[in-house]
Design a protein around this motif. Structure first.
Motif, PDB file in Angstrom:
ATOM      1  N   PHE A 126     -39.690 -70.671 -28.109  1.00 18.80           N
ATOM      2  CA  PHE A 126     -39.518 -69.696 -29.191  1.00 18.80           C
ATOM      3  C   PHE A 126     -40.811 -69.391 -29.930  1.00 18.80           C
ATOM      4  O   PHE A 126     -40.786 -68.756 -30.980  1.00 18.80           O
ATOM      5  CB  PHE A 126     -38.430 -70.168 -30.164  1.00 18.80           C
ATOM      6  CG  PHE A 126     -37.046 -69.860 -29.676  1.00 18.80           C
ATOM      7  CD1 PHE A 126     -36.493 -68.593 -29.849  1.00 18.80           C
ATOM      8  CD2 PHE A 126     -36.304 -70.823 -29.024  1.00 18.80           C
ATOM      9  CE1 PHE A 126     -35.222 -68.303 -29.379  1.00 18.80           C
ATOM     10  CE2 PHE A 126     -35.024 -70.543 -28.554  1.00 18.80           C
ATOM     11  CZ  PHE A 126     -34.484 -69.278 -28.731  1.00 18.80           C
ATOM     12  N   ASP A 127     -41.960 -69.769 -29.376  1.00 22.03           N
ATOM     13  CA  ASP A 127     -43.230 -69.448 -30.024  1.00 22.03           C
ATOM     14  C   ASP A 127     -43.405 -67.943 -30.235  1.00 22.03           C
ATOM     15  O   ASP A 127     -44.052 -67.523 -31.182  1.00 22.03           O
ATOM     16  CB  ASP A 127     -44.409 -69.988 -29.215  1.00 22.03           C
ATOM     17  CG  ASP A 127     -44.654 -71.476 -29.464  1.00 22.03           C
ATOM     18  OD1 ASP A 127     -43.876 -72.101 -30.214  1.00 22.03           O
ATOM     19  OD2 ASP A 127     -45.628 -71.999 -28.893  1.00 22.03           O
ATOM     20  N   PHE A 128     -42.828 -67.133 -29.361  1.00 23.66           N
ATOM     21  CA  PHE A 128     -42.950 -65.671 -29.488  1.00 23.66           C
ATOM     22  C   PHE A 128     -42.424 -65.174 -30.831  1.00 23.66           C
ATOM     23  O   PHE A 128     -42.831 -64.128 -31.322  1.00 23.66           O
ATOM     24  CB  PHE A 128     -42.194 -64.953 -28.360  1.00 23.66           C
ATOM     25  CG  PHE A 128     -40.689 -65.026 -28.472  1.00 23.66           C
ATOM     26  CD1 PHE A 128     -39.985 -64.075 -29.199  1.00 23.66           C
ATOM     27  CD2 PHE A 128     -39.981 -66.058 -27.864  1.00 23.66           C
ATOM     28  CE1 PHE A 128     -38.602 -64.141 -29.317  1.00 23.66           C
ATOM     29  CE2 PHE A 128     -38.597 -66.140 -27.965  1.00 23.66           C
ATOM     30  CZ  PHE A 128     -37.901 -65.182 -28.696  1.00 23.66           C
ATOM     31  N   LEU A 129     -41.515 -65.909 -31.454  1.00 21.45           N
ATOM     32  CA  LEU A 129     -40.827 -65.442 -32.658  1.00 21.45           C
ATOM     33  C   LEU A 129     -41.569 -65.793 -33.948  1.00 21.45           C
ATOM     34  O   LEU A 129     -41.243 -65.261 -35.002  1.00 21.45           O
ATOM     35  CB  LEU A 129     -39.409 -66.021 -32.683  1.00 21.45           C
ATOM     36  CG  LEU A 129     -38.397 -65.380 -33.611  1.00 21.45           C
ATOM     37  CD1 LEU A 129     -38.275 -63.876 -33.372  1.00 21.45           C
ATOM     38  CD2 LEU A 129     -37.045 -66.061 -33.458  1.00 21.45           C
ATOM     39  N   HIS A 130     -42.566 -66.624 -33.887  1.00 23.26           N
ATOM     40  CA  HIS A 130     -43.283 -67.026 -35.098  1.00 23.26           C
ATOM     41  C   HIS A 130     -43.958 -65.832 -35.736  1.00 23.26           C
ATOM     42  O   HIS A 130     -44.477 -64.952 -35.052  1.00 23.26           O
ATOM     43  CB  HIS A 130     -44.325 -68.101 -34.784  1.00 23.26           C
ATOM     44  CG  HIS A 130     -43.716 -69.329 -34.205  1.00 23.26           C
ATOM     45  ND1 HIS A 130     -44.423 -70.223 -33.472  1.00 23.26           N
ATOM     46  CD2 HIS A 130     -42.448 -69.819 -34.253  1.00 23.26           C
ATOM     47  CE1 HIS A 130     -43.631 -71.207 -33.083  1.00 23.26           C
ATOM     48  NE2 HIS A 130     -42.427 -70.974 -33.539  1.00 23.26           N
ATOM     49  N   ASP A 175     -40.170 -56.793 -38.767  1.00 17.46           N
ATOM     50  CA  ASP A 175     -39.189 -55.818 -39.242  1.00 17.46           C
ATOM     51  C   ASP A 175     -38.052 -55.863 -38.243  1.00 17.46           C
ATOM     52  O   ASP A 175     -38.277 -55.952 -37.029  1.00 17.46           O
ATOM     53  CB  ASP A 175     -39.784 -54.400 -39.290  1.00 17.46           C
ATOM     54  CG  ASP A 175     -40.819 -54.256 -40.392  1.00 17.46           C
ATOM     55  OD1 ASP A 175     -40.543 -54.705 -41.523  1.00 17.46           O
ATOM     56  OD2 ASP A 175     -41.897 -53.696 -40.124  1.00 17.46           O
ATOM     57  N   VAL A 176     -36.826 -55.798 -38.751  1.00 20.57           N
ATOM     58  CA  VAL A 176     -35.658 -55.961 -37.894  1.00 20.57           C
ATOM     59  C   VAL A 176     -34.683 -54.815 -38.152  1.00 20.57           C
ATOM     60  O   VAL A 176     -34.290 -54.577 -39.296  1.00 20.57           O
ATOM     61  CB  VAL A 176     -34.946 -57.305 -38.171  1.00 20.57           C
ATOM     62  CG1 VAL A 176     -33.779 -57.493 -37.210  1.00 20.57           C
ATOM     63  CG2 VAL A 176     -35.929 -58.469 -38.076  1.00 20.57           C
ATOM     64  N   THR A 195     -35.931 -57.874 -42.816  1.00 25.48           N
ATOM     65  CA  THR A 195     -37.201 -58.490 -42.441  1.00 25.48           C
ATOM     66  C   THR A 195     -36.911 -59.928 -42.061  1.00 25.48           C
ATOM     67  O   THR A 195     -35.908 -60.515 -42.481  1.00 25.48           O
ATOM     68  CB  THR A 195     -38.237 -58.446 -43.589  1.00 25.48           C
ATOM     69  OG1 THR A 195     -37.705 -59.115 -44.724  1.00 25.48           O
ATOM     70  CG2 THR A 195     -38.605 -57.007 -43.929  1.00 25.48           C
ATOM     71  N   SER A 196     -37.793 -60.487 -41.256  1.00 29.95           N
ATOM     72  CA  SER A 196     -37.633 -61.864 -40.812  1.00 29.95           C
ATOM     73  C   SER A 196     -38.984 -62.557 -40.816  1.00 29.95           C
ATOM     74  O   SER A 196     -40.002 -61.945 -40.480  1.00 29.95           O
ATOM     75  CB  SER A 196     -37.040 -61.898 -39.399  1.00 29.95           C
ATOM     76  OG  SER A 196     -36.928 -63.227 -38.928  1.00 29.95           O
ATOM     77  N   PHE A 231     -36.399 -56.496 -33.036  1.00 29.97           N
ATOM     78  CA  PHE A 231     -37.518 -57.021 -33.805  1.00 29.97           C
ATOM     79  C   PHE A 231     -38.803 -56.281 -33.448  1.00 29.97           C
ATOM     80  O   PHE A 231     -39.100 -56.086 -32.272  1.00 29.97           O
ATOM     81  CB  PHE A 231     -37.738 -58.507 -33.476  1.00 29.97           C
ATOM     82  CG  PHE A 231     -36.685 -59.426 -34.015  1.00 29.97           C
ATOM     83  CD1 PHE A 231     -36.974 -60.274 -35.074  1.00 29.97           C
ATOM     84  CD2 PHE A 231     -35.414 -59.479 -33.458  1.00 29.97           C
ATOM     85  CE1 PHE A 231     -36.011 -61.145 -35.566  1.00 29.97           C
ATOM     86  CE2 PHE A 231     -34.452 -60.333 -33.945  1.00 29.97           C
ATOM     87  CZ  PHE A 231     -34.747 -61.184 -35.019  1.00 29.97           C
ATOM     88  N   THR A 232     -39.567 -55.896 -34.466  1.00 27.00           N
ATOM     89  CA  THR A 232     -40.888 -55.309 -34.301  1.00 27.00           C
ATOM     90  C   THR A 232     -41.844 -56.092 -35.192  1.00 27.00           C
ATOM     91  O   THR A 232     -41.620 -56.206 -36.410  1.00 27.00           O
ATOM     92  CB  THR A 232     -40.895 -53.824 -34.714  1.00 27.00           C
ATOM     93  OG1 THR A 232     -39.908 -53.121 -33.950  1.00 27.00           O
ATOM     94  CG2 THR A 232     -42.266 -53.200 -34.464  1.00 27.00           C
ATOM     95  N   ARG A 233     -42.889 -56.623 -34.570  1.00 24.12           N
ATOM     96  CA  ARG A 233     -43.824 -57.453 -35.325  1.00 24.12           C
ATOM     97  C   ARG A 233     -44.500 -56.633 -36.419  1.00 24.12           C
ATOM     98  O   ARG A 233     -44.924 -55.509 -36.184  1.00 24.12           O
ATOM     99  CB  ARG A 233     -44.885 -58.066 -34.405  1.00 24.12           C
ATOM    100  CG  ARG A 233     -45.754 -59.069 -35.167  1.00 24.12           C
ATOM    101  CD  ARG A 233     -46.606 -59.911 -34.248  1.00 24.12           C
ATOM    102  NE  ARG A 233     -45.867 -60.699 -33.283  1.00 24.12           N
ATOM    103  CZ  ARG A 233     -45.250 -61.857 -33.515  1.00 24.12           C
ATOM    104  NH1 ARG A 233     -45.232 -62.342 -34.758  1.00 24.12           N
ATOM    105  NH2 ARG A 233     -44.653 -62.515 -32.568  1.00 24.12           N
ATOM    106  N   ARG A 234     -44.550 -57.204 -37.617  1.00 24.73           N
ATOM    107  CA  ARG A 234     -45.210 -56.561 -38.747  1.00 24.73           C
ATOM    108  C   ARG A 234     -46.727 -56.695 -38.577  1.00 24.73           C
ATOM    109  O   ARG A 234     -47.213 -57.725 -38.114  1.00 24.73           O
ATOM    110  CB  ARG A 234     -44.806 -57.211 -40.060  1.00 24.73           C
ATOM    111  CG  ARG A 234     -43.319 -57.098 -40.326  1.00 24.73           C
ATOM    112  CD  ARG A 234     -42.985 -57.564 -41.693  1.00 24.73           C
ATOM    113  NE  ARG A 234     -42.770 -56.335 -42.452  1.00 24.73           N
ATOM    114  CZ  ARG A 234     -42.488 -56.312 -43.735  1.00 24.73           C
ATOM    115  NH1 ARG A 234     -42.412 -57.415 -44.428  1.00 24.73           N
ATOM    116  NH2 ARG A 234     -42.290 -55.166 -44.336  1.00 24.73           N
TER     117      ARG A 234
END
Length: 163
Positions: free
Chosen positions: A14-18, A22-23, A44-45, A157-160
């Motif tokens: 799950f390192d990709f999720l750190h 924006d969700v 947001t996450s 999910f889109t990385r901020r």
């Protein structure tokens, strides 16, 4: 970022999720009714690493609906499976975990048992579309022993990026 993974789960899956995301949520108004309407809402996450990657926490903030969610993910070294444990500020309770792993295609499939509106449901979470800047989570319920599934919630999910 490659999305292919070994078939055995690993403590860094799950390192990709750190980080910050924006969700966009897309959810059925009734999780068990295939004819119910879909609603969309932003969130947001923020996710952070624990135990050197063998655990993580994320907090989902949904200000337009006035609630927050939390997921605790734990890698079980003995079984080689991840447990995903969800809680919401709406209920304040920890829901039963779903268990699973990522396959060689980069999709993570996690299954568990729960109840919804008084009915026993089989729960499935799927993580897919994973890249350095995107990910997708989907939830589905089965009322018939996994013969059929009703998708009822998805998060894109889109990385901020730093301002």
């Amino acid at each position: 970022m490659s999305t292919a993974r070994d078939t055995a789960a690993a403590p860094r899956d799950f390192d990709f999720l750190h980080g910050d995301w924006d969700v966009l949520n897309t959810r059925r108004t009734d999780f068990l009714d295939p004819d119910s309407d879909w609603i969309r809402f932003p969130a947001t996450s923020r996710c952070w690493n624990l135990f050197g990657g063998a655990a993580n926490l994320d907090e989902l903030d949904v200000p337009v609906q006035g609630w927050k969610g939390l997921t605790l993910r734990l890698f079980d070294v003995q079984s080689g499976l991840w447990s995903l444990n969800w809680s919401s500020s709406r209920s304040g309770r920890l829901f039963p975990p779903v268990l699973g792993r990522f396959g060689p295609d980069g999709r993570g499939v996690f299954l568990g048992d729960d109840t919804h509106d008084g009915k026993e449901v089989r729960v499935r979470y799927v993580w897919s579309g994973i890249s350095a800047t995107t990910a997708r989570w989907e939830q589905a319920f089965s009322l018939d022993g996994e013969r059929t599934w009703l998708s009822n919630w998805a998060m894109d999910f889109t990385r901020r990026t730093a301002d």
